[in-house]
Motif scaffolding. Structure first.
Motif, short mmCIF file in Angstrom:
data_model
loop_
_atom_site.label_atom_id
_atom_site.label_comp_id
_atom_site.label_asym_id
_atom_site.label_seq_id
_atom_site.Cartn_x
_atom_site.Cartn_y
_atom_site.Cartn_z
N PHE A 52 38.25 36.35 36.60
CA PHE A 52 39.67 36.62 36.46
C PHE A 52 39.88 37.53 35.24
O PHE A 52 39.57 37.13 34.11
N GLU A 53 40.37 38.71 35.47
CA GLU A 53 40.56 39.65 34.36
C GLU A 53 41.59 39.13 33.36
O GLU A 53 41.42 39.27 32.15
N ASP A 54 42.67 38.55 33.88
CA ASP A 54 43.71 38.02 33.01
C ASP A 54 44.24 36.73 33.65
O ASP A 54 45.24 36.73 34.35
N TRP A 55 43.52 35.63 33.41
CA TRP A 55 43.90 34.39 34.08
C TRP A 55 45.25 33.87 33.59
O TRP A 55 45.95 33.14 34.33
N GLN A 56 45.64 34.23 32.37
CA GLN A 56 46.93 33.77 31.86
C GLN A 56 48.09 34.30 32.70
O GLN A 56 49.12 33.65 32.83
N SER A 57 47.93 35.47 33.31
CA SER A 57 48.99 36.03 34.14
C SER A 57 49.18 35.24 35.43
O SER A 57 50.21 35.35 36.10
N ARG A 97 48.99 31.95 35.48
CA ARG A 97 49.43 30.61 35.11
C ARG A 97 50.79 30.26 35.73
O ARG A 97 50.95 29.21 36.35
N GLN A 123 33.09 35.45 27.41
CA GLN A 123 34.51 35.79 27.47
C GLN A 123 35.04 35.92 28.89
O GLN A 123 36.25 36.02 29.11
N GLN A 133 45.92 38.28 44.58
CA GLN A 133 44.69 37.61 44.16
C GLN A 133 44.06 36.90 45.34
O GLN A 133 44.70 36.10 46.02
#
Length: 410
Positions: free
Chosen positions: A74-79, A81, A220, A251
């Motif tokens: 996941f390149e930006d898993w926070q997005s 959330r 990371q 996704q």
């Protein structure tokens, strides 16, 4: 004739002293059977619910309930959330890594499910943290290579906090001229957790960054997300909703859940609970059909009375109503007594067992009890329907009485 006189006559027959002593005994037997059956059904079902709920908390509170994975990460898993938490039933989402590993101590070796976590992210979600000793999870820091073991696993390995163990991972294998070499590192035991379930013997926790290094993957990169659910048993209904939600934000993920590892265990528990309920329901069924015998005898005793009422204009449905009311009142009496005693015993089962000196799960372990009101309603509805069905044959037989034949010799 209106239903009110039929109800009144049925009530009077129920209250009156029975001329046939055997019929009275059968009626008492039927009422007692329904009472005992409903009581046992409520008590046993509540205990089985408690054991299932306890098993769910102790196992599914420690193992991943649902995992999202992407091979490239996941390149930006926070997005993701907010979209994930927007799905009803999802309680939390955290980065995660897992691998099958071997943990070796100077005296023993054991296979484990090694879970890489971020303690700060899981502090309000994980049930394991509240079952660890001395806040052991606070010691998990990236790069320190510390590990937390289940209590049974720690005993098998004969290690304690501060000891060193070697962890060998099946991921990150390197092939050499001598053959495949597994990835391995030394970890310091930071603490022990105890859930009181099989998880204590086959699970261990390390920091996510340390797990990624052990697996020889970039620390990371996040390729797995662990989801916590309000109800892990609802995972089958939740999975397609989650897939649709993630697909709408572009996704594509693979989804796995706890059923892959522990589905067979909970299926066995569910089957055992259903079989116990079925066996106890048969007690209620036998008691309900004893009502048939008692009512048939009552119909024979009251044949003349029914014939006289028919000559006075009592209709077929009214005659049926008289005996259905009489049988239903017997069933209702047993049902109400069973509900009262069963509910009281359910809420006081542990004090009762302590008074009798009985320990079912071992000394100091109370019996878990969960009384589900929906299940209670199902027991009531099933008993009422079964009892009403049992009154149909005697009622139809009474309605078939011919006044001329019955009063021929009167």
């Amino acid at each position: 004739m209106t239903p009110a006189p039929a109800l009144f006559i049925g009530y009077r027959y129920w209250r009156s002293r029975k001329a046939n002593a055997f019929a009275s005994f059968i009626t008492l037997f039927a009422v007692s059977g329904i009472f005992l059956g409903v009581t046992a059904l409520i008590l046993v079902s509540s205990v089985m619910n408690g054991l299932e709920d306890q098993l769910k908390q102790r196992i599914l509170g420690a193992v991943p309930q649902l995992i999202l994975q992407q091979e490239q990460g996941f390149e930006d898993w926070q997005s993701l959330r907010e979209p994930i938490l927007a799905v009803p039933g999802v309680r939390g989402v955290v980065p995660f890594a897992a691998t099958q590993a071997m943990v070796q101590s100077p005296s023993n070796i054991s296979a484990v499910q090694l879970q890489g976590i971020v303690p700060d992210a899981e502090r309000q979600l994980s049930a394991v943290m509240s079952h660890s000793y001395a806040d052991a999870f606070d010691a998990l820091e990236p790069g320190e290579f510390r590990i937390i073991l289940g209590s049974v696993l720690a005993n098998q390995l004969d290690v304690a906090p501060g000891d060193t163990v070697r962890v060998l991972s099946g991921d990150g294998v390197v092939y050499s001229p001598l053959g495949p070499v597994p990835s391995q590192r030394k970890f310091v035991v930071a603490g022990v957790f105890q859930m009181g379930s099989p998880v204590d013997a086959n699970s261990a926790f390390v920091h996510l960054a340390d797990a990624r290094r052990l697996m020889r993957r970039p620390a990371q990169v996040i390729d797995s997300l662990r989801l916590y659910l309000d109800d892990p048993f609802a995972v089958a209904e939740l999975t397609p909703k989650l897939q649709d939600k993630l697909h709408s934000v572009g996704q594509e993920v693979s989804i796995s859940d706890w059923r892959d590892s522990y589905g067979h265990l909970f299926s066995a528990v569910k089957m055992e609970k259903n079989m116990m309920s079925l066996m106890l329901s048969l007690i209620v069924a036998v008691a309900a059909f004893n009502i048939v015998s008692a009512l048939v005898m009552m119909v024979v005793d009251k044949t003349t009375d029914v014939a006289v009422l028919r000559t006075q204009g009592l209709g077929t449905l009214a005659v049926m109503g008289i005996f259905m009311v009489q049988g239903s009142l017997n069933a209702l009496l047993g049902l109400l007594l069973g509900l009262l005693v069963g509910t009281v015993m359910t809420f006081n089962i542990n004090p009762i067992l302590d008074t009798l000196g009985i320990s079912v799960l071992g000394p100091g372990q109370p019996l878990p009890v969960v009384l589900q009101w929906s299940q209670l309603g199902l027991i009531v509805a099933g008993t009422v329907l079964l009892s009403l069905g049992a009154t149909l044959y005697p009622a139809l037989r009474a309605a078939g009485v011919q006044p001329a034949t019955a009063l021929r010799y009167e």
